[in-house]
Enzyme design. Structure first.
Site, short mmCIF file in Angstrom:
data_model
loop_
_atom_site.label_atom_id
_atom_site.label_comp_id
_atom_site.label_asym_id
_atom_site.label_seq_id
_atom_site.Cartn_x
_atom_site.Cartn_y
_atom_site.Cartn_z
N ARG A 176 9.73 -4.63 21.91
CA ARG A 176 10.34 -3.93 20.77
C ARG A 176 10.66 -4.85 19.60
O ARG A 176 11.55 -4.57 18.80
CB ARG A 176 11.59 -3.16 21.22
CG ARG A 176 11.27 -2.05 22.22
CD ARG A 176 12.49 -1.22 22.55
NE ARG A 176 12.13 -0.11 23.44
CZ ARG A 176 12.13 -0.20 24.78
NH1 ARG A 176 12.46 -1.34 25.36
NH2 ARG A 176 11.79 0.83 25.50
N GLU B 117 -7.81 -9.87 -5.12
CA GLU B 117 -6.39 -9.56 -5.01
C GLU B 117 -5.56 -10.31 -6.06
O GLU B 117 -4.54 -9.81 -6.53
CB GLU B 117 -5.89 -9.89 -3.60
CG GLU B 117 -6.51 -9.05 -2.50
CD GLU B 117 -5.98 -7.62 -2.44
OE1 GLU B 117 -5.11 -7.25 -3.28
OE2 GLU B 117 -6.44 -6.85 -1.57
N GLU C 170 7.14 0.94 0.94
CA GLU C 170 6.18 1.65 0.10
C GLU C 170 6.55 3.12 -0.13
O GLU C 170 5.74 4.03 0.05
CB GLU C 170 4.77 1.55 0.71
CG GLU C 170 3.66 1.77 -0.30
CD GLU C 170 2.29 1.46 0.25
OE1 GLU C 170 1.52 2.41 0.46
OE2 GLU C 170 1.99 0.27 0.47
N HIS D 213 -11.06 1.13 0.36
CA HIS D 213 -10.96 1.45 1.78
C HIS D 213 -12.01 2.48 2.18
O HIS D 213 -12.53 2.45 3.31
CB HIS D 213 -9.57 1.98 2.11
CG HIS D 213 -8.52 0.91 2.16
ND1 HIS D 213 -7.17 1.20 2.29
CD2 HIS D 213 -8.60 -0.44 2.10
CE1 HIS D 213 -6.48 0.08 2.31
NE2 HIS D 213 -7.33 -0.93 2.18
N ASN E 218 -1.72 -1.22 -4.36
CA ASN E 218 -2.95 -0.66 -3.82
C ASN E 218 -3.96 -0.30 -4.90
O ASN E 218 -4.88 0.49 -4.65
CB ASN E 218 -2.63 0.60 -2.99
CG ASN E 218 -1.93 0.26 -1.69
OD1 ASN E 218 -2.45 -0.50 -0.88
ND2 ASN E 218 -0.74 0.80 -1.50
N ARG F 128 5.93 -0.11 -4.57
CA ARG F 128 5.03 -0.96 -3.78
C ARG F 128 3.63 -0.37 -3.71
O ARG F 128 2.65 -1.11 -3.53
CB ARG F 128 5.59 -1.17 -2.37
CG ARG F 128 4.72 -2.11 -1.56
CD ARG F 128 5.38 -2.60 -0.29
NE ARG F 128 4.46 -3.45 0.46
CZ ARG F 128 4.79 -4.17 1.52
NH1 ARG F 128 6.03 -4.15 1.97
NH2 ARG F 128 3.89 -4.92 2.14
N HIS G 21 -7.58 0.16 -3.94
CA HIS G 21 -7.69 0.20 -2.49
C HIS G 21 -8.12 1.57 -1.95
O HIS G 21 -8.77 1.65 -0.91
CB HIS G 21 -6.36 -0.21 -1.85
CG HIS G 21 -6.10 -1.67 -1.91
ND1 HIS G 21 -6.05 -2.37 -3.10
CD2 HIS G 21 -5.86 -2.60 -0.94
CE1 HIS G 21 -5.80 -3.65 -2.85
NE2 HIS G 21 -5.69 -3.81 -1.55
N LYS H 238 3.46 -5.77 6.07
CA LYS H 238 2.55 -4.72 6.51
C LYS H 238 1.69 -5.27 7.64
O LYS H 238 1.01 -6.29 7.47
CB LYS H 238 1.64 -4.27 5.37
CG LYS H 238 2.25 -3.23 4.45
CD LYS H 238 1.16 -2.72 3.51
CE LYS H 238 1.66 -1.65 2.59
NZ LYS H 238 0.57 -1.14 1.72
N LYS I 12 4.20 -10.35 -5.80
CA LYS I 12 4.29 -9.49 -4.63
C LYS I 12 5.69 -9.50 -4.03
O LYS I 12 6.21 -8.46 -3.62
CB LYS I 12 3.26 -9.89 -3.57
CG LYS I 12 3.33 -8.95 -2.37
CD LYS I 12 2.09 -8.92 -1.54
CE LYS I 12 2.17 -7.78 -0.51
NZ LYS I 12 0.98 -7.74 0.37
N HIS J 181 -13.15 -7.06 2.44
CA HIS J 181 -12.09 -6.24 1.83
C HIS J 181 -12.00 -6.49 0.33
O HIS J 181 -11.93 -5.54 -0.46
CB HIS J 181 -10.76 -6.57 2.50
CG HIS J 181 -9.58 -5.88 1.89
ND1 HIS J 181 -9.41 -4.51 1.92
CD2 HIS J 181 -8.52 -6.38 1.21
CE1 HIS J 181 -8.29 -4.19 1.29
NE2 HIS J 181 -7.73 -5.31 0.85
#
Length: 370
Positions: free
Chosen positions: A128, A192, A244, A259, A252, A248, A255, A150, A234, A272
């Site tokens: 956990r 990026e 997000e 993606h 993206n 935030r 993206h 993330k 960032k 990527h």
């Protein structure tokens, strides 16, 4: 002193998240120095997870920077985006359990974004939640995926669809690791870096236009400044919106389109950053069609993406419906509305969920393929 002449002496930034705040250390030659790792270990048990491409270069150096009394285990996974699966994370959990690691263990992610995302997710779930440290070795992971918490893995239907927010205890960026980075991977990371200028910092964008040749030549001062500025931007955004729910999402830019390309082509066929570069150009073109950017802004965006060595055309085998099918699964979507990150101006991004379908289809139809 100009920005490109910034000292390469190690610098430390802070991600301000209250009790979960952590430092980002940036500098040359940090691996192997215990001062940069020891303070962030939760206990004596340490599991280093890396891949077959990175291990021969940096695994021994990293281990040399750990305390002599640490119980160190290592796991070397295959390289590549195709490795970013629940099965690979299961191998991390297997290794932890077989070694008898407890809640005071620390996982160290040594590698690019794939390793960082998987190890962070493994740490978030093991018993956990246990400590982990990011040691990113690619430009893309240094300026983006290692910062912000993330974590996760891909699903055949969508990228990063399974994961958790789990912050590292520290991020250790040794810029010397970029010396062994293939040129294609460096270009992917520059996508990026460019993103930060486009979404939030027009002055940084202009600096990147002037310094792109130096960056691609791995000029130390230019690289150090680009990494520091990207991480600072960032960190500011993550501190404002960790999970997000708002601002935030601006990170993206490109993206949603990118993606879709990665998922359709099969993970690993496009890097990527390559997919994000095309996606950012698509976003700029759509922003132009909405009346926000002028033609010169779009051309300027295309020029800096090309200068970074990135593609400007989408895959030849992707039709309009291929894009739309993948984009409908994007995590930013709310109540079946497609949420895109677009540009009101260069250096100012917005979240937009009112794009007329016909306008989006026109863009996807007209955008060049190769």
């Amino acid at each position: 002193m100009t920005e490109s002449e910034t000292s390469t002496v190690p610098r430390t930034l802070q991600v301000a998240l209250g009790e979960r705040s952590y430092p980002i250390h940036i500098g040359a030659g940090l691996l192997g120095d215990p001062a940069w790792l020891t303070p962030y270990l939760a206990g004596r048990q340490v599991m280093i997870v890396t891949n077959e491409a990175v291990a021969p270069h940096y695994l021994a150096r990293l281990k040399a920077g750990l305390p002599s009394d640490a119980m160190v285990r290592e796991l070397v996974l295959p390289d590549g985006e195709a490795t970013k699966t629940l099965a690979s994370v299961g191998l991390v959990w297997d290794a932890l359990l077989e070694a008898g690691f407890n809640r005071r263990c620390t996982l160290i992610a040594l590698g690019g974004g794939v390793i960082g995302d998987m190890v962070g997710f493994a740490a978030a779930c093991y018993q956990r939640g246990v400590a982990f440290i990011q040691v990113p070795t690619t430009l893309l992971s240094q300026v983006d995926s290692s910062v912000g918490g993330k974590t996760g893995v891909n699903h055949p239907l969508g990228k990063n669809m399974i994961g958790a927010f789990w912050q590292p205890r520290a991020v250790l960026i040794d810029t010397d690791t970029l010396r062994t980075l293939p040129a294609k991977e460096l270009s992917a990371g520059l996508a990026e870096v460019i993103k930060y200028g486009l979404i939030r910092d027009a002055e940084f964008l202009a600096w990147l236009e002037d310094e792109m040749t130096a960056l691609r030549a791995l000029q130390p001062e230019a690289l150090a400044w680009a990494i520091e500025r990207s991480c600072r931007l960032k960190a500011e955004i993550v501190a404002e919106d960790e999970t997000e729910q708002g601002v935030r999402a601006l990170l993206n830019l490109g993206h949603t389109f990118g993606h879709a390309i990665e998922a359709h082509q099969g993970y690993g066929q496009w890097l990527h950053g390559e997919a994000v570069g095309v996606g950012m150009l698509m976003a700029a073109e759509l922003s132009h069609r909405l009346g926000w950017l002028n033609a010169g802004d779009v051309e300027r965006t295309a020029s800096i993406i090309a200068a970074a060595g990135l593609p400007l055309e989408a895959p030849a085998d992707m039709g309009v419906e291929d894009f739309l099918t993948r984009m409908r699964l994007d995590k930013k979507n709310v109540d079946e509305r497609l949420r895109l990150i677009l540009l009101e101006a260069l250096g100012r991004a917005v979240i937009h969920d009112q794009t007329p379908r016909e306008l989006l289809e026109e863009l996807l139809t007209a955008f060049p393929r190769s």
